[in-house]
Design a protein around this motif. Structure first.
Motif, PDB file in Angstrom:
ATOM      1  N   ILE A 192      -2.102   8.894   6.732  1.00 53.18           N
ATOM      2  CA  ILE A 192      -3.496   8.809   6.288  1.00 53.18           C
ATOM      3  C   ILE A 192      -3.896   7.356   6.066  1.00 53.18           C
ATOM      4  O   ILE A 192      -4.950   6.903   6.490  1.00 53.18           O
ATOM      5  CB  ILE A 192      -3.699   9.609   4.977  1.00 53.18           C
ATOM      6  CG1 ILE A 192      -3.255  11.057   5.164  1.00 53.18           C
ATOM      7  CG2 ILE A 192      -5.152   9.558   4.522  1.00 53.18           C
ATOM      8  CD1 ILE A 192      -3.090  11.818   3.858  1.00 53.18           C
ATOM      9  N   VAL A 193      -3.046   6.640   5.399  1.00 55.27           N
ATOM     10  CA  VAL A 193      -3.339   5.246   5.058  1.00 55.27           C
ATOM     11  C   VAL A 193      -2.052   4.449   5.138  1.00 55.27           C
ATOM     12  O   VAL A 193      -0.980   4.986   4.847  1.00 55.27           O
ATOM     13  CB  VAL A 193      -3.881   5.129   3.602  1.00 55.27           C
ATOM     14  CG1 VAL A 193      -4.222   3.692   3.265  1.00 55.27           C
ATOM     15  CG2 VAL A 193      -5.096   6.000   3.378  1.00 55.27           C
ATOM     16  N   SER A 194      -2.152   3.198   5.536  1.00 49.13           N
ATOM     17  CA  SER A 194      -0.987   2.321   5.401  1.00 49.13           C
ATOM     18  C   SER A 194      -1.452   0.991   4.838  1.00 49.13           C
ATOM     19  O   SER A 194      -2.615   0.615   4.993  1.00 49.13           O
ATOM     20  CB  SER A 194      -0.289   2.126   6.748  1.00 49.13           C
ATOM     21  OG  SER A 194      -1.117   1.400   7.614  1.00 49.13           O
ATOM     22  N   GLN A 195      -0.564   0.327   4.198  1.00 48.48           N
ATOM     23  CA  GLN A 195      -0.916  -0.918   3.524  1.00 48.48           C
ATOM     24  C   GLN A 195       0.313  -1.812   3.488  1.00 48.48           C
ATOM     25  O   GLN A 195       1.430  -1.318   3.290  1.00 48.48           O
ATOM     26  CB  GLN A 195      -1.376  -0.583   2.091  1.00 48.48           C
ATOM     27  CG  GLN A 195      -1.930  -1.732   1.309  1.00 48.48           C
ATOM     28  CD  GLN A 195      -3.343  -2.086   1.762  1.00 48.48           C
ATOM     29  OE1 GLN A 195      -4.008  -1.295   2.413  1.00 48.48           O
ATOM     30  NE2 GLN A 195      -3.801  -3.264   1.425  1.00 48.48           N
ATOM     31  N   VAL A 196       0.113  -3.093   3.704  1.00 48.84           N
ATOM     32  CA  VAL A 196       1.222  -4.042   3.598  1.00 48.84           C
ATOM     33  C   VAL A 196       0.894  -5.016   2.476  1.00 48.84           C
ATOM     34  O   VAL A 196      -0.213  -5.576   2.437  1.00 48.84           O
ATOM     35  CB  VAL A 196       1.438  -4.797   4.929  1.00 48.84           C
ATOM     36  CG1 VAL A 196       2.542  -5.830   4.792  1.00 48.84           C
ATOM     37  CG2 VAL A 196       1.768  -3.825   6.048  1.00 48.84           C
ATOM     38  N   LEU A 197       1.818  -5.204   1.560  1.00 48.14           N
ATOM     39  CA  LEU A 197       1.571  -6.107   0.430  1.00 48.14           C
ATOM     40  C   LEU A 197       2.760  -7.045   0.294  1.00 48.14           C
ATOM     41  O   LEU A 197       3.887  -6.670   0.619  1.00 48.14           O
ATOM     42  CB  LEU A 197       1.402  -5.308  -0.868  1.00 48.14           C
ATOM     43  CG  LEU A 197       0.297  -4.244  -0.830  1.00 48.14           C
ATOM     44  CD1 LEU A 197       0.889  -2.865  -0.933  1.00 48.14           C
ATOM     45  CD2 LEU A 197      -0.714  -4.477  -1.927  1.00 48.14           C
ATOM     46  N   VAL A 198       2.505  -8.217  -0.186  1.00 50.01           N
ATOM     47  CA  VAL A 198       3.591  -9.180  -0.365  1.00 50.01           C
ATOM     48  C   VAL A 198       3.735  -9.490  -1.856  1.00 50.01           C
ATOM     49  O   VAL A 198       2.762  -9.874  -2.520  1.00 50.01           O
ATOM     50  CB  VAL A 198       3.321 -10.479   0.435  1.00 50.01           C
ATOM     51  CG1 VAL A 198       4.415 -11.509   0.168  1.00 50.01           C
ATOM     52  CG2 VAL A 198       3.229 -10.177   1.921  1.00 50.01           C
TER      53      VAL A 198
END
Lengths: 177, 222
Positions: B172-178
């Motif tokens: 549904i959703v993807s997110q990349v965070l650092v």
């Protein structure tokens, strides 16, 4: 929406990211005309470079053209730069080019390269008028209405822009000879 | 170029003077330089029209593409999280990992959906290190915040978060965070999630692309 995205509005940023799905599409379409096309990983790099360039210049987007039209020029320039880098990086490719001429498919994907670069060298206002005239097919009156200036002012700017591009092509031809 | 010649050129290009009419032909014949500039200007206008046509055709042929939308979102999210600077490139080796990860996720989904596993998978089912999920997990009021405990590591850690519909395994959703340990989805994103979600998190060394840990949870909105 662009200005709200710059200001950090999360909804505007989502909308902006959604609209920027045109970038992989434009690059894929133009890349398919290169012979040979850039590989998947190379094109992913170009997508990233293009989106970064668009984001860094978004403050200059004045909203006269659609966001997609505005993004298009970044796609063209970044793809051409990547293709040039590839050509430079391979001696073998250069030798092939010298032997066989520029690698093209049905149409030369670099046909308007000089033109796009020349437009980038014009002042933003002058380039905008030329793009609105030829890319968006607007009349001088319509451009004047959109920019809040008289048609005569727009016309002067347009012809000045043409003269500047002509001169830049003269300089390039002079340098080459 | 003299202002007279410039003015005449503009009148010729705008059609105010018909270049093929008697007046235009006489002007061009009398001034070869004007004739040369006029012809080059016409060629330039023709090229501008060609470039415009090429742009319009390309844009008209663009179709809505969820994969392209995800790619743009991923890159821009990384730019925004980096404060507007160039995002770190995804190492090329890492780009193949989502495929392997999707396959692993599919296997995990089957595992999760087995009747005895239906309530919530334990992250201890993973081999290797585990990212400890804080929320949402189990039954929750909403999916307003996704949070986890940081993975201790000497250099920057990239967290790759994926939210799935557990019934279809559709992402549904993807997110990349650092180096962040929480993410707030937008209103639109929460709206796109069903009553139950499965979400997974993978911690990766940003520099070497080494996978450091995994985490996964199922959450149901009250």
């Amino acid at each position: 929406m662009a200005q709200r995205a710059i200001a950090g509005d999360p909804v505007a940023r989502r909308q902006f990211a959604q609209r920027m799905q045109c970038v992989p599409g434009i690059l894929a379409a133009r890349n398919s005309r290169l012979m040979p096309p850039l590989g998947r990983e190379e094109i992913d790099d170009v997508v990233q470079d293009t989106l970064v360039a668009i984001w860094n210049k978004l403050h200059a987007y004045a909203g006269q053209a659609t966001l997609e039209s505005w993004a298009y020029r970044f796609c063209v320039l970044e793809l051409m730069a990547a293709a040039r880098r590839r050509r430079r990086s391979s001696t073998e490719d250069q030798e092939t080019l010298l032997r066989e001429g520029p690698a093209i498919q049905d149409a030369n994907p670099f046909a308007y390269e000089d033109l796009h670069l020349a437009l980038e060298d014009l002042s933003a206002g002058t380039a905008e008028v030329l793009r609105m005239k030829h890319f968006d097919q607007l009349t001088f009156e319509e451009i004047g209405d959109a920019l809040g200036e008289s048609a005569n002012t727009i016309k002067s700017r347009y012809y000045r822009g043409l003269a500047q591009i002509r001169a830049s092509f003269d300089d390039t031809a002079g340098d080459a000879s | 170029m003299s202002s007279d010649r410039e003015s005449t050129l503009e009148r010729l290009l705008s059609g105010e003077i018909d270049a093929r009419g008697p007046e235009g032909a006489a002007l061009l014949k009398a001034d070869p330089t004007l004739k040369e500039i006029y012809e080059r200007s016409l060629a330039l206008q023709s090229s501008l029209n060609g470039a415009g046509e090429e742009q319009r055709q390309t844009l008209q042929q663009l179709a809505s593409d969820p994969a392209a939308a995800r790619q743009s979102t991923r890159v821009l999210d990384r730019v925004w999280q980096g404060g507007g600077s160039d995002p770190p490139r995804v190492p090329r080796g890492l780009r193949l990992v989502p495929l392997a990860f999707a396959a692993a996720a599919a296997i995990l989904a089957i595992w999760i959906l087995l009747p005895e596993q239906a309530s919530e998978p334990s992250t201890s089912q993973w081999l290797g290190n585990v990212v400890e999920i804080i929320e949402p997990r189990g039954t929750v009021d909403d999916f307003g915040t996704f949070a986890w405990k940081p993975v201790a590591h000497q250099s920057a850690v990239q967290y790759e978060l994926h939210v799935f519909d557990p019934t279809t395994d559709r992402e549904i959703v993807s997110q990349v965070l650092v180096d962040q340990t929480a993410w707030t989805p937008t209103f639109g994103q929460t709206q796109s999630m069903g009553a139950t979600i499965r979400w997974s998190l993978r911690a990766v060394d940003l520099r070497t692309a080494e996978v450091l840990a995994h985490g996964s949870a199922v959450a149901t909105q009250r």
